[in-house]
Enzyme design. Structure first.
Site, short mmCIF file in Angstrom:
data_model
loop_
_atom_site.label_atom_id
_atom_site.label_comp_id
_atom_site.label_asym_id
_atom_site.label_seq_id
_atom_site.Cartn_x
_atom_site.Cartn_y
_atom_site.Cartn_z
N ARG A 121 0.84 -1.19 0.00
CA ARG A 121 0.00 0.00 0.00
C ARG A 121 0.88 1.25 0.00
NH1 ARG A 121 -1.95 -3.61 3.89
NH2 ARG A 121 -4.06 -4.42 3.50
N LYS A 163 -1.62 -2.45 7.93
CA LYS A 163 -2.70 -1.90 8.75
C LYS A 163 -2.69 -2.55 10.13
CE LYS A 163 -5.89 -0.66 5.01
NZ LYS A 163 -7.23 -0.88 4.43
N HIS A 186 -2.79 2.23 -5.88
CA HIS A 186 -3.64 1.07 -5.60
C HIS A 186 -3.87 0.23 -6.86
CE1 HIS A 186 -5.49 -0.52 -2.05
NE2 HIS A 186 -6.57 -0.88 -2.73
N ARG A 190 -1.13 -2.14 -7.14
CA ARG A 190 -1.37 -3.25 -6.20
C ARG A 190 -2.34 -4.26 -6.83
NH1 ARG A 190 -1.45 -4.44 -0.60
NH2 ARG A 190 -3.47 -5.01 0.30
N HIS A 247 -3.81 -8.78 3.41
CA HIS A 247 -5.25 -8.71 3.64
C HIS A 247 -5.60 -9.41 4.95
CE1 HIS A 247 -6.35 -8.13 -0.89
NE2 HIS A 247 -6.17 -6.98 -0.27
N TYR A 289 -10.09 -10.38 -6.82
CA TYR A 289 -9.15 -10.43 -7.94
C TYR A 289 -9.42 -11.58 -8.90
CZ TYR A 289 -6.65 -7.00 -5.22
OH TYR A 289 -6.35 -5.87 -4.51
#
Length: 324
Positions: A165, A189, A262, A265, A288, A297
């Site tokens: 990210r 995150k 993004h 990514r 994730h 995806y």
């Protein structure tokens, strides 16, 4: 607004949300408080009911013209705030739970074709080369321009090769790169740490870039300093990276859509899936928290699946008719 400040402190210190997320949450809560004309904690608590929140939702959609996705974000923030207040014994129930969110149209990820990215890297190989280092002396305009091109190329290379990210790139430190093992440690995150493998060409590019930085800033840097910095040695910021991506990919004629970190990514995830990587591996690679976030995806493989089906299945080859 002590309650709002307490919640922002909670998501910062306990939940470890990013600076950008904290700013968004703070803005949403203060906008709601302004809409409800709640200038004290007591007034704010009184307005946290189904009717007021539903009125706020209508205000966002009809008066402000916000998209369903944005309205959904506001309601999610309010819901999290109410759950926090329930833990603090300031509310007995979460009123947002009974407010229906507007339906959001599902968006498939945008991605760049492998051929387009190959075109970009072929055109910028010289900017990342060892020979190019001679142009970077840190003393003139030409040196600044050469460094800027090298930094721009590094940003694209790292994002496209690792799928990290934008905020993770900003947070990278020199010591996070293990050149001997060919790996990079990334803090995602919630301060979740993952290790990403690096191809040898990217390791070399990073190594050459670090030499260029030391020439520009005129000193040797420590392992705890930011990996990527401006020509003046300052830490990168979101808008800087966004502009670098737009400039870089804007020179590729076959890339006509949105140009953002993004999408790079998304592009890596799509390529990994196309090459046979399983979803769990891609999930770990991208950081994730759930497999559901990775499953989006699979959109790109359906066309390939159709071709395999048409070419291999007897019924498909005969157009669905019986017999030959």
């Amino acid at each position: 607004m002590n309650l709002i400040a307490s919640y922002i402190s909670y998501i910062s210190d306990v939940r470890r949300y990013s600076d950008r997320t904290r700013a968004i949450y703070s803005d949403v809560l203060r906008e709601f408080a302004g809409f409800a004309e709640a200038d004290t904690d007591e007034a704010l608590l009184e307005t946290l009911d189904h009717q007021t929140i539903r009125s706020y939702e209508v205000f966002l959609m009809e008066t402000k013209g916000n998209s369903p996705r944005t309205v959904g974000l506001h309601l999610s923030v309010l819901s999290g705030f109410c759950r926090f207040l329930m833990r603090e014994k300031r509310l007995t129930a979460n009123p947002v739970r009974v407010v229906a969110k507007p339906k959001v149209e599902k968006r498939l990820p945008v991605f760049y074709r492998e051929e387009s990215m190959n075109e970009y890297f072929a055109a910028t190989d010289s900017d990342a080369s060892e020979e190019n280092l001679a142009l970077i002396t840190g003393a003139d305009k030409a040196s600044e321009e050469a460094y800027s091109r090298r930094l721009e190329r590094l940003i694209v290379s790292v994002l496209y090769s690792t799928g990290m990210r934008r905020a993770e790139l900003i947070g990278l430190r020199i010591g996070d790169v293990d050149f001997a093992r060919g790996t990079m440690t990334v803090r995602g995150k919630g301060d979740k740490v993952r290790e990403i493998p690096l191809v040898s060409s990217l390791c070399k590019e990073i190594s050459l870039y670090l030499q260029a930085v030391e020439t520009m800033v005129g000193r040797k840097r420590s392992a705890r300093e930011p990996l990527a910095v401006t020509g003046k040695g300052l830490k990168l910021y979101p808008v800087f990276i966004d502009r670098a991506i737009k400039r870089a990919l804007g020179r590729v004629g076959s890339i006509t859509g949105r140009k953002s970190p993004h999408v790079l990514r998304h592009s890596l995830a799509t390529e990994l899936l196309d090459e046979g990587a399983d979803l769990n591996s891609i999930k770990e690679f991208l950081g994730h928290s759930s497999l559901a976030a990775t499953q989006v995806y699979t959109h790109n493989t359906i066309e390939k699946l159709k071709k395999v089906y048409v070419n291999a299945h007897p019924r498909a080859k005969s157009g669905g008719k019986n017999g030959d």
